[in-house]
Design an enzyme around this catalytic site. Structure first.
Site, PDB file in Angstrom:
ATOM      1  CD  GLU A  14      17.786 -33.246  84.781  1.00 26.08           C
ATOM      2  OE1 GLU A  14      17.404 -32.726  85.825  1.00 26.08           O
ATOM      3  OE2 GLU A  14      17.042 -33.926  84.050  1.00 26.08           O
ATOM      4  N   GLY A  80      14.020 -30.265  93.684  1.00 26.62           N
ATOM      5  CA  GLY A  80      13.674 -29.203  94.623  1.00 26.62           C
ATOM      6  C   GLY A  80      13.779 -29.754  96.041  1.00 26.62           C
ATOM      7  CG  MET A 176       8.673 -32.718  87.944  1.00 21.96           C
ATOM      8  SD  MET A 176       8.424 -31.317  86.844  1.00 21.96           S
ATOM      9  CE  MET A 176       6.886 -31.737  86.052  1.00 21.96           C
ATOM     10  CD  GLU A 177      11.701 -35.992  85.371  1.00 20.68           C
ATOM     11  OE1 GLU A 177      12.498 -35.805  86.330  1.00 20.68           O
ATOM     12  OE2 GLU A 177      11.138 -35.057  84.784  1.00 20.68           O
ATOM     13  CG  ASP A 200      14.072 -25.710  92.877  1.00 22.15           C
ATOM     14  OD1 ASP A 200      13.065 -25.941  93.553  1.00 22.15           O
ATOM     15  OD2 ASP A 200      14.404 -26.433  91.913  1.00 22.15           O
TER      16      ASP A 200
HETATM   17  N1  ADE Z   1      13.113 -30.339  89.833  1.00 22.80           N
HETATM   18  C1  ADE Z   1      13.913 -29.361  90.301  1.00 22.80           C
HETATM   19  N2  ADE Z   1      13.221 -28.517  91.083  1.00 22.80           N
HETATM   20  C2  ADE Z   1      11.949 -28.965  91.101  1.00 22.80           C
HETATM   21  C3  ADE Z   1      10.772 -28.505  91.718  1.00 22.80           C
HETATM   22  N3  ADE Z   1      10.760 -27.410  92.468  1.00 22.80           N
HETATM   23  N4  ADE Z   1       9.631 -29.212  91.512  1.00 22.80           N
HETATM   24  C4  ADE Z   1       9.638 -30.321  90.746  1.00 22.80           C
HETATM   25  N5  ADE Z   1      10.732 -30.785  90.131  1.00 22.80           N
HETATM   26  C5  ADE Z   1      11.881 -30.121  90.304  1.00 22.80           C
END
Ligand code: ADE
Length: 233
Positions: A14, A80, A176-177, A200
């Site tokens: 990243e 995601g 997640m951040e 995803d």
């Molecule tokens: N970052 C990228 N894909 C993710 C997901 N499915 N869950 C949490 N963080 C992500």
């Protein structure tokens, strides 16, 4: 006053395309994080890989603000999709961030309300978010959505959890951040933006899609971020 722009990515992929672009590059290691100081397209920046998760991200944001005097923080990376119209390599720009795994609801609080700042939805800087939307469109990204990004210390691949986050918070994407960085920035009165490209769909195939799309998505996102940094004033 010249802005000092902090750029945080959780993973190497990243930030790996941004660091070689720095001019007058110097490095300083604090704990397990290396802070890369320099100029990116003429703007003073500090770039770091925080590591994955909210605590790593918040600590890195705080260090950038306290030690490197960052006046703006931009979070770059992948996410995601929670919104079903999103596909890998589409972009999501946060107008607000929520911590989907933060809850004192059994005590009567709304889910996600963060103690101290007393917010569920932590706002991102509106002007930088608009600049990010424009930058993504100029770069020809297929779909660019702006809205809530939900963060938590979980990689989401369980459809039931995905649906819960979407229903509870109305999020477009999960990662997640971002909300931890927005939380730290709010505490310190620093502007912040969270710019993410989809890797995803946060579903039962996310464990396969993530490694397939993450590197490309992260590099595309860094291009958006670079354009945004140029536009910040
Ligand atoms: N970052 C990228 N894909 C993710 C997901 N499915 N869950 C949490 N963080 C992500």
């Amino acid at each position: 006053m010249a802005e000092i722009i902090g750029i945080i990515g959780a993973m190497e992929e990243e930030v790996s395309t941004l660091i070689p672009a720095l001019e007058d590059h110097t490095e300083r290691r604090i704990g397990i994080v290396t802070y890369h100081v320099g100029k990116l397209d003429g703007k003073e920046v500090v770039v770091a890989r925080s590591g994955v998760g909210k605590v790593n991200a918040a600590l890195t944001a705080a260090e950038m603000i306290r030690t490197f005097h960052a006046t703006v923080i931009v979070n770059t990376g992948v996410a995601g999709a929670l919104d079903e119209s999103l596909e890998p390599e589409d972009a999501v720009i946060a107008t607000a961030l929520v911590q989907h795994d933060y809850s004192t609801a059994p005590l009567g609080d709304p889910p996600g309300r963060v103690s101290g700042i007393d917010l569920v939805y932590i706002p991102a800087d509106p002007a930088i978010s608009v600049a990010a939307e424009n930058a993504a469109r100029e770069l020809g990204v297929r779909r660019v959505l702006t809205g809530t990004i939900a963060s938590g210390d979980q990689f989401i691949s369980d459809p039931a959890r995905k649906e819960w986050i979407r229903r509870t918070y109305g999020g477009l994407a999960c990662e997640m951040e971002g909300a931890a960085i927005a939380h730290a920035c709010t505490l310190y009165g620093v502007r912040c933006a969270v710019i993410r490209t989809i890797s995803d769909r946060a579903d039962g195939k996310a464990d396969v899609d993530f490694p397939t799309f993450a590197v490309r998505a992260a590099a595309r996102n860094a291009k958006i971020v670079r354009k945004v940094v140029s536009a910040i004033r």
